[in-house]
Scaffold this motif. Sequence first.
Motif, PDB file in Angstrom:
ATOM      1  N   LEU A 446      33.667  50.097  28.443  1.00 27.82           N
ATOM      2  CA  LEU A 446      32.508  50.536  27.683  1.00 27.82           C
ATOM      3  C   LEU A 446      32.460  49.915  26.296  1.00 27.82           C
ATOM      4  N   ARG A 447      33.582  49.419  25.810  1.00 20.06           N
ATOM      5  CA  ARG A 447      33.531  48.812  24.474  1.00 20.06           C
ATOM      6  C   ARG A 447      33.340  47.299  24.528  1.00 20.06           C
ATOM      7  N   PHE A 448      33.447  46.707  25.715  1.00 22.03           N
ATOM      8  CA  PHE A 448      32.992  45.328  25.899  1.00 22.03           C
ATOM      9  C   PHE A 448      32.088  45.357  27.115  1.00 22.03           C
ATOM     10  N   PHE A 449      30.901  45.926  26.892  1.00 16.83           N
ATOM     11  CA  PHE A 449      30.033  46.310  27.997  1.00 16.83           C
ATOM     12  C   PHE A 449      29.144  45.151  28.419  1.00 16.83           C
ATOM     13  N   THR A 450      29.255  44.761  29.681  1.00 15.07           N
ATOM     14  CA  THR A 450      28.406  43.713  30.230  1.00 15.07           C
ATOM     15  C   THR A 450      27.621  44.216  31.433  1.00 15.07           C
ATOM     16  N   GLY A 604      30.530  52.571  15.712  1.00 13.26           N
ATOM     17  CA  GLY A 604      31.283  53.489  16.538  1.00 13.26           C
ATOM     18  C   GLY A 604      30.393  54.428  17.326  1.00 13.26           C
ATOM     19  N   VAL A 605      31.007  55.098  18.295  1.00 14.66           N
ATOM     20  CA  VAL A 605      30.319  56.090  19.118  1.00 14.66           C
ATOM     21  C   VAL A 605      31.198  57.328  19.199  1.00 14.66           C
ATOM     22  N   PRO A 606      30.616  58.497  19.517  1.00 13.90           N
ATOM     23  CA  PRO A 606      31.439  59.703  19.682  1.00 13.90           C
ATOM     24  C   PRO A 606      32.442  59.517  20.813  1.00 13.90           C
ATOM     25  N   GLN A 612      28.570  53.410  25.831  1.00 15.01           N
ATOM     26  CA  GLN A 612      28.963  52.051  25.479  1.00 15.01           C
ATOM     27  C   GLN A 612      28.822  51.832  23.991  1.00 15.01           C
ATOM     28  N   THR A 613      29.721  51.060  23.419  1.00 20.05           N
ATOM     29  CA  THR A 613      29.673  50.762  21.997  1.00 20.05           C
ATOM     30  C   THR A 613      28.746  49.573  21.737  1.00 20.05           C
ATOM     31  N   VAL A 614      28.360  49.426  20.471  1.00 17.71           N
ATOM     32  CA  VAL A 614      27.679  48.215  20.031  1.00 17.71           C
ATOM     33  C   VAL A 614      28.769  47.239  19.613  1.00 17.71           C
ATOM     34  N   THR A 615      28.881  46.138  20.332  1.00 14.65           N
ATOM     35  CA  THR A 615      29.990  45.205  20.161  1.00 14.65           C
ATOM     36  C   THR A 615      29.444  43.790  20.082  1.00 14.65           C
ATOM     37  N   ARG A 616      30.115  42.932  19.337  1.00  9.27           N
ATOM     38  CA  ARG A 616      29.755  41.510  19.307  1.00  9.27           C
ATOM     39  C   ARG A 616      31.009  40.663  19.200  1.00  9.27           C
ATOM     40  N   LEU A 617      30.839  39.376  19.462  1.00  7.73           N
ATOM     41  CA  LEU A 617      31.929  38.433  19.294  1.00  7.73           C
ATOM     42  C   LEU A 617      32.143  38.167  17.811  1.00  7.73           C
TER      43      LEU A 617
END
Length: 849
Positions: A446-450, A604-606, A612-617
Motif C-alpha cells: 500500500l505504500r508503493f501502490f501500483t 502520511g495516512v492513518p 494507500q499512501t501518496v508516494t513518489r520516486l
Amino acid sequence: MVGKRFAFAFVTALLCAVPVQAQIVNGHQWPTPRLSILTPTGGKVATTVEVTFTGTECEEPEALIFNHPGIKGAPVVPPLPPVDPKAKDKKDPVRPPITKFTVTIDKSVPVGFYDARLVNKHGVSNSRRFVVGDLNEVAEKEPNNDVEQAQKVEIGTTISGVIAAATDVDYFSFAGKKGQRILVTCLTASIDSRLDPLIEVISPKGQKIGVYQPILHVLTAVDGLVDVTLPEDGDYLVRLSKFTHVVANAEYFYRLNIALAPYIDAVFPNMIEPGKTAQVTLYGRNLPGGVVDPKALIGDRVLEKLTVSITAPGDPASIDQLKYFGLTTPLLGSVDGFEYRFTGPTGTSNPVLLTYAKAPVVIENDDNDVPAKAQAVPVPCHIAGRIDKKGDRDWYVFDAKKDQVLMIEIASHRLGAHTDIYAVVKNLATKQDFPLVDENVDSPSLRFFTGNNLDPAPFRFVAPADGKYHLLIVSHTGENYADPTHLYQVRITPEKPDFRLLVMPADETRPDTCRVGQGGTHHYTVYAQRSDGFKGDITLTMELPDGVTCAPQVLAGGMRFTQLVVSAADNAAPYSGAVKVVGTATINGQKVVHQARPASITWGVPIQQNIQTVTRLDRELMLAVRGKAPAKFVAAKDKVAVSLGDKIEVPLKLTRTDADFKANFQVAPVPGELPAGMAFANLAFAPGKDDLNAVVTVAPNVPPGAYNIVFRGFATISPSAKAKPVNTILVSTPVTVIVLPKQVATLTVDNANPTIKAGGDGMITVKVARMYDFADAFKVELVLPPGVKGVSGDPITIAANANEAKMTLKIAAGTPPANLPNLTVRATAVVNGNVTLTHETKINVIVAK
C-alpha cells in the motif's frame, strides 16, 4: 494486499494480557525530522531566495541539502534579542529558533525539479520538491480573495502561494495584448502539494475564457493548465481555488506560472532506442517554429507541432535508470527513460518523458482501424501508437511460428496517458482469441501502490501454430476521450527476463528516512519488480560510508520484497548523505546488476486503515547516523538450513547498551515478510533473559530457496535522558534461512523390467526430471536387496544440466534363471554444499537362460 506491514508496540504492564495484534501503534517513534512544507517551493536560476519550512522534529536545523551541488541552503541565524537595561533579571538573552534558510541557486543549475531535505541533530528528513525556474518569482500576497484585491503580476511570472482554507480563493491580475497565447500552469501534484486546483481565466469584460478542473476519470493527481488566446488588450484575472472547496490548509500550496513559455503536451514517438538519434514530433503550445495542426486538439484548443531531433543516452548507467523528474508516481517504478525540455526565446518548457525502446521502433501509420488494414509489424518490435480520435481501434499483424514465445507488453496509463487500454491477440483464420489481462492491478504494498495501473498485464504469448496473428488495441475510454496525449507503446519481443528494484525507508505510513544509531541496526524495504518470467534470487548490497555496513542479503525468487539491514559500528561517525542499494542476479548464465530506485511517502495516512499512501520516486536514498542505539539485537547465526516440513532454531541475543532500557522486549513476525508456510512464535525478552531461540517452522509447501529473515522487536525506550519513553523498533541482523527440498528430481528408468541372459549384459536409461532449478550432477548406483546375487550395475553420473545417462547391468555367468525384484536405482545429489539428497526407483531384472 501483499506487503502490508504492521508495527507492534509493547506496553510493559500488559505484555501477558493483551494480544500482540492489539498493541499496534504508529511504528518507530524516535525523533526523525519530517519535512512538510517549503515556502517558496522554488526559485529562479542564478538567484538567492529565503525559504521557510514546516515539519516535525525539525528544530535546530543545520542545513538544507539538495541533490544538485549548485543549490545550497544555509540556515538564517536570527540575532540575539537586545538586553533590557531596566530588567532586574540579567539572564543571558535566548536566541530565537531558526525558521528559514538562504538558498542560493547557481547559474549552472538546469531548470527542473530537485529534492530538498532538512538536516539537524536528529538526522536527515524526507524530501520535498524544490523547482528551479527561469521566470521571475513573487510570493502570493494576501488579501487577494476577491476581484478588487487581485494581486498584480506581469506575464512571465511564477507565483508561490497556498490555498490556506477550503473557501480560500486567490486572484491575480495581468495586463495582456490581443492575440497573445497565455499559458497558466499550476504545479501541485508534481511538487508534493495536496491541492487539486480549479483555475479560471477571466477577460477584461468579465467573461470566463478558460477553465481547468481536475479530470474525474483520471486516477492520479495532475498539475493544472489553462490555455487562452487573449481576445483583446486589457487586464485579465486568474482565479485559483481548491476544487470542490472541501478541505485545504498550509499543505495545499502551489506554483502558478503565467507565461508565454513553450509547453509540450505530447511527444511522438515517445521512445528512442538507446544511443540513437530520432526525429520526433512535439505537440504543444507556444512552440517557436511550430505549425498549427488542426487535427491535434485537446478540448477546444488546437495544438502546434514541431519536429525536433533527440539523441537518447546510450551509456549503461543511464539506460538502467529513470532520469525523468516530473510527476514520478509508483507506476513509473520499472520504467527506464529520460527527460526532455524544449527551450525557446520565451523560456523553457515543462518536462516530458521519453523511454528507451527495447526493439526497433515501429510508428503507427494511422490507417489501421480495421482488420483488413492491419499494419504489418516485424518481430521483434516496439510499437509507438496513439488513440488520437474518438472510437479509434488500432490493428496490427505479425507472423509467428508454432511454439514461438513472445512477450507482449503495453505501456500507456503508467506513462501518464489518460487511457484504459484493452488488447487482444487474434488468429482470424481459426477464430481464436488470446485476450490480455485487462488491468495490471497487482501491487507490492500500500505504500508503493501500483494497483491503479490501467494497462494490461504483460502477456506471454505462445503461438499455437505457424501463422499470422492480429493484435487489436482499444481504449475503454476511447469512445469519449481521445487526443494526441493518449499514447501507448507495445513491446513484441522474445522473453528477456529482468528485474528492477525499489527501495524505501522503513515506516509504512509516514514520510521517513533511515536513522541508525552507533552500535545499532536499522533497515530499508526493497521491492522487486520482475519482468518476462524472471523468478531468480537477487543479492542485495549497499554502498555506504565508513563505519556502516550491510551484509549481502538475498531477495528470494518467490518474494516480492525484503528488509535490508544496515549496521553502524560503535564508533561510526555522524553522517547525513546519500547511499545506494545494488541488486545482482544471474539470468541465463549472465550477471545482471541494477541499482535500486529510491522512493518515499509524500503524505502520511492513518495507521491500520488499509489506505494507500501518496508516494513518489526520490532522486537519492538517504541515511543518517545519529547518537547511540539503545541495544544491539543480533542473530547469532547469519545462515541456517532447514528441510521442508522441519523446524530450525535461530539464536537471538539482545544486548542492552542503554542502562535505562529495562522494559520487556517483544519480537513478533510481521505479516507478509515471511514466505507463506514459514512462521515463528512470538518471543518476549525479559530483563536478564536476553538470549532466546526463535523456532522457525517450514511447511512442506514452502518453495525451496534462500530467504532473508529479519526479526523485529518492540519496546518502550527513552530516546534521551530527558525524553519520555516511546515505542521503539529494533531490528536484528539478518539471517539467511536456506530451505532445502527433500528431493531435487523425480527419478525414472526407460525399462523397469529388463530381461538379460546369464553371462550377458543389458542397458537401461536412467532419467531425472529436475526440480527447483537444480542443475548439478547426480551420482547413480544400483543397490541390491539382501541376499540377491549375480547382478551388478556400473555406477554412472548424470552430468550437470543433463537429464539422463545409460547404466549397464551385468548378469554373472551361471546365474540361474529367475525374477530378481525390488532392485533399487539410487541417485544422489548434493545441495547447499554438504547435504546429500537421495532419489530412488525400483526395477525388476529377469534373468533368462
